[in-house]
Write a protein that holds these residues in place. Structure first.
Motif, PDB file in Angstrom:
ATOM      1  N   ASP A 132       0.834  -1.203   0.000  1.00  0.00           N
ATOM      2  CA  ASP A 132       0.000   0.000   0.000  1.00  0.00           C
ATOM      3  C   ASP A 132       0.870   1.255   0.000  1.00  0.00           C
ATOM      4  O   ASP A 132       0.602   2.222  -0.726  1.00  0.00           O
ATOM      5  CB  ASP A 132      -0.930   0.021   1.219  1.00  0.00           C
ATOM      6  CG  ASP A 132      -2.156  -0.856   1.028  1.00  0.00           C
ATOM      7  OD1 ASP A 132      -2.449  -1.239  -0.123  1.00  0.00           O
ATOM      8  OD2 ASP A 132      -2.828  -1.169   2.029  1.00  0.00           O
ATOM      9  N   ALA A 136       1.109   4.019  -3.095  1.00  0.00           N
ATOM     10  CA  ALA A 136       0.425   5.274  -2.794  1.00  0.00           C
ATOM     11  C   ALA A 136       0.963   6.398  -3.671  1.00  0.00           C
ATOM     12  O   ALA A 136       2.036   6.288  -4.289  1.00  0.00           O
ATOM     13  CB  ALA A 136       0.595   5.616  -1.315  1.00  0.00           C
ATOM     14  N   GLU A 137       0.211   7.485  -3.730  1.00  0.00           N
ATOM     15  CA  GLU A 137       0.637   8.637  -4.529  1.00  0.00           C
ATOM     16  C   GLU A 137       2.020   9.105  -4.083  1.00  0.00           C
ATOM     17  O   GLU A 137       2.259   9.355  -2.903  1.00  0.00           O
ATOM     18  CB  GLU A 137      -0.366   9.775  -4.374  1.00  0.00           C
ATOM     19  CG  GLU A 137      -0.036  10.994  -5.213  1.00  0.00           C
ATOM     20  CD  GLU A 137      -1.076  12.087  -5.088  1.00  0.00           C
ATOM     21  OE1 GLU A 137      -0.889  13.154  -5.695  1.00  0.00           O
ATOM     22  OE2 GLU A 137      -2.087  11.872  -4.371  1.00  0.00           O
ATOM     23  N   LEU A 182      -8.778  13.905   2.838  1.00  0.00           N
ATOM     24  CA  LEU A 182      -8.068  12.948   1.987  1.00  0.00           C
ATOM     25  C   LEU A 182      -7.293  11.947   2.841  1.00  0.00           C
ATOM     26  O   LEU A 182      -7.252  10.750   2.524  1.00  0.00           O
ATOM     27  CB  LEU A 182      -7.118  13.684   1.042  1.00  0.00           C
ATOM     28  CG  LEU A 182      -7.777  14.509  -0.062  1.00  0.00           C
ATOM     29  CD1 LEU A 182      -6.719  15.282  -0.843  1.00  0.00           C
ATOM     30  CD2 LEU A 182      -8.562  13.605  -1.008  1.00  0.00           C
ATOM     31  N   LYS A 183      -6.701  12.425   3.926  1.00  0.00           N
ATOM     32  CA  LYS A 183      -5.947  11.524   4.806  1.00  0.00           C
ATOM     33  C   LYS A 183      -6.865  10.508   5.458  1.00  0.00           C
ATOM     34  O   LYS A 183      -6.548   9.314   5.537  1.00  0.00           O
ATOM     35  CB  LYS A 183      -5.201  12.335   5.866  1.00  0.00           C
ATOM     36  CG  LYS A 183      -4.369  11.462   6.808  1.00  0.00           C
ATOM     37  CD  LYS A 183      -3.620  12.306   7.815  1.00  0.00           C
ATOM     38  CE  LYS A 183      -2.782  11.426   8.748  1.00  0.00           C
ATOM     39  NZ  LYS A 183      -2.051  12.241   9.764  1.00  0.00           N
ATOM     40  N   ARG A 186      -7.912   7.920   2.954  1.00  0.00           N
ATOM     41  CA  ARG A 186      -6.811   6.995   2.669  1.00  0.00           C
ATOM     42  C   ARG A 186      -6.648   5.987   3.799  1.00  0.00           C
ATOM     43  O   ARG A 186      -6.455   4.790   3.553  1.00  0.00           O
ATOM     44  CB  ARG A 186      -5.511   7.784   2.465  1.00  0.00           C
ATOM     45  CG  ARG A 186      -4.284   6.898   2.230  1.00  0.00           C
ATOM     46  CD  ARG A 186      -3.026   7.713   2.061  1.00  0.00           C
ATOM     47  NE  ARG A 186      -2.737   8.537   3.229  1.00  0.00           N
ATOM     48  CZ  ARG A 186      -2.163   8.068   4.332  1.00  0.00           C
ATOM     49  NH1 ARG A 186      -1.833   6.775   4.424  1.00  0.00           N
ATOM     50  NH2 ARG A 186      -1.922   8.861   5.352  1.00  0.00           N
ATOM     51  N   THR A 190      -7.176   1.641   3.859  1.00  0.00           N
ATOM     52  CA  THR A 190      -6.068   0.709   4.102  1.00  0.00           C
ATOM     53  C   THR A 190      -6.173  -0.007   5.447  1.00  0.00           C
ATOM     54  O   THR A 190      -5.327  -0.834   5.770  1.00  0.00           O
ATOM     55  CB  THR A 190      -4.714   1.462   4.047  1.00  0.00           C
ATOM     56  OG1 THR A 190      -4.740   2.547   4.987  1.00  0.00           O
ATOM     57  CG2 THR A 190      -4.462   2.020   2.661  1.00  0.00           C
TER      58      THR A 190
END
Length: 235
Positions: A132, A136-137, A182-183, A186, A190
């Protein structure tokens, strides 16, 4: 439009045939200009047990076909349940610009490296968390970076052990999943274990991984290796 449907079926490995051979088929694609003729064909083929798709007539369709973005073995299907094929196409075209041609090569390389990943990270949760982080970005194997496929071997050789376990608490500010940061989104995507207040709405819980364990608070079970999210309801 009939020719386009035929190409779609052949590309997917299907064998197109005429109505005379419909007893061998499972799906029917109808592309007729005349509405009465299209409706009659749909009823006729549906009675023979075929699932029917009628071009440009979603009200007659028993299934619809999405717009396909192909980065074999990665396939992305964009559908609107028959609302607008043009919208599906334009979304696909935008994604075509974003996703590199090497995305399929990255998927194939990861598949070929599965045994090496298991040897490097014997614990399943650690393996998932390491992958992951890499995907990730901005990560070493960022799927939107065309060069990621060339870094898989180096990543396996140099990857450090991820944290065996981590617990993060999220206090929601509202019941609207669109208000997640966004955090937070994310982290939910996960998490290995999701501990939540009973009042947390399903729409937010569904932002977590489908295979993550979900338990209502209070929870007295065994700890889970990997990422645990404690999700508190708004207010």
């Amino acid at each position: 439009m009939g020719e386009a449907k035929k190409r779609l079926i052949e590309r997917a490995g299907g064998i197109p045939c005429g109505e005379a051979e419909a007893h061998h088929a499972k799906l029917a694609f109808i592309a007729l200009e005349d509405e009465r003729a299209a409706k009659a064909a749909a009823m006729r083929l549906s009675r023979k047990g075929l699932l029917v798709n009628v071009a440009d007539r979603p009200d007659l369709c028993e299934f619809t076909t999405p717009s396909i973005l192909d980065r074999d073995p990665v396939l992305i299907a964009i559908g609107t349940s028959g609302a607008s094929a043009g919208l599906s196409k334009q979304i696909r075209l935008r994604l075509e610009k974003l996703l590199p041609q090497t995305l399929g090569d990255l998927a194939a390389k990861l598949a070929a490296s599965r045994d090496a990943m298991r040897a490097r990270f014997p614990d399943g949760a650690q393996r998932r968390n390491a992958l992951d982080a890499a995907l990730a970005e901005g990560g070493t194997l960022d799927p939107l970076d065309p060069g990621s496929v060339d870094r898989v071997d180096d990543w396996l050789a140099a990857a450090s052990d991820p944290e065996a376990s981590q617990t993060v608490e999220i206090q929601l500010t509202s019941d609207d999943p669109e208000d997640l940061t966004l955090k937070q989104a994310r982290l939910l995507g996960t998490a290995d274990l999701l501990l939540h207040d009973p009042a947390v709405p399903t729409e937010i819980l569904d932002r977590a991984r489908a295979d993550a364990l979900r338990r209502e608070l209070p929870y007295s079970g065994e700890p889970v290796c990997g990422l645990t999210i404690i999700l508190r309801a708004a207010g």
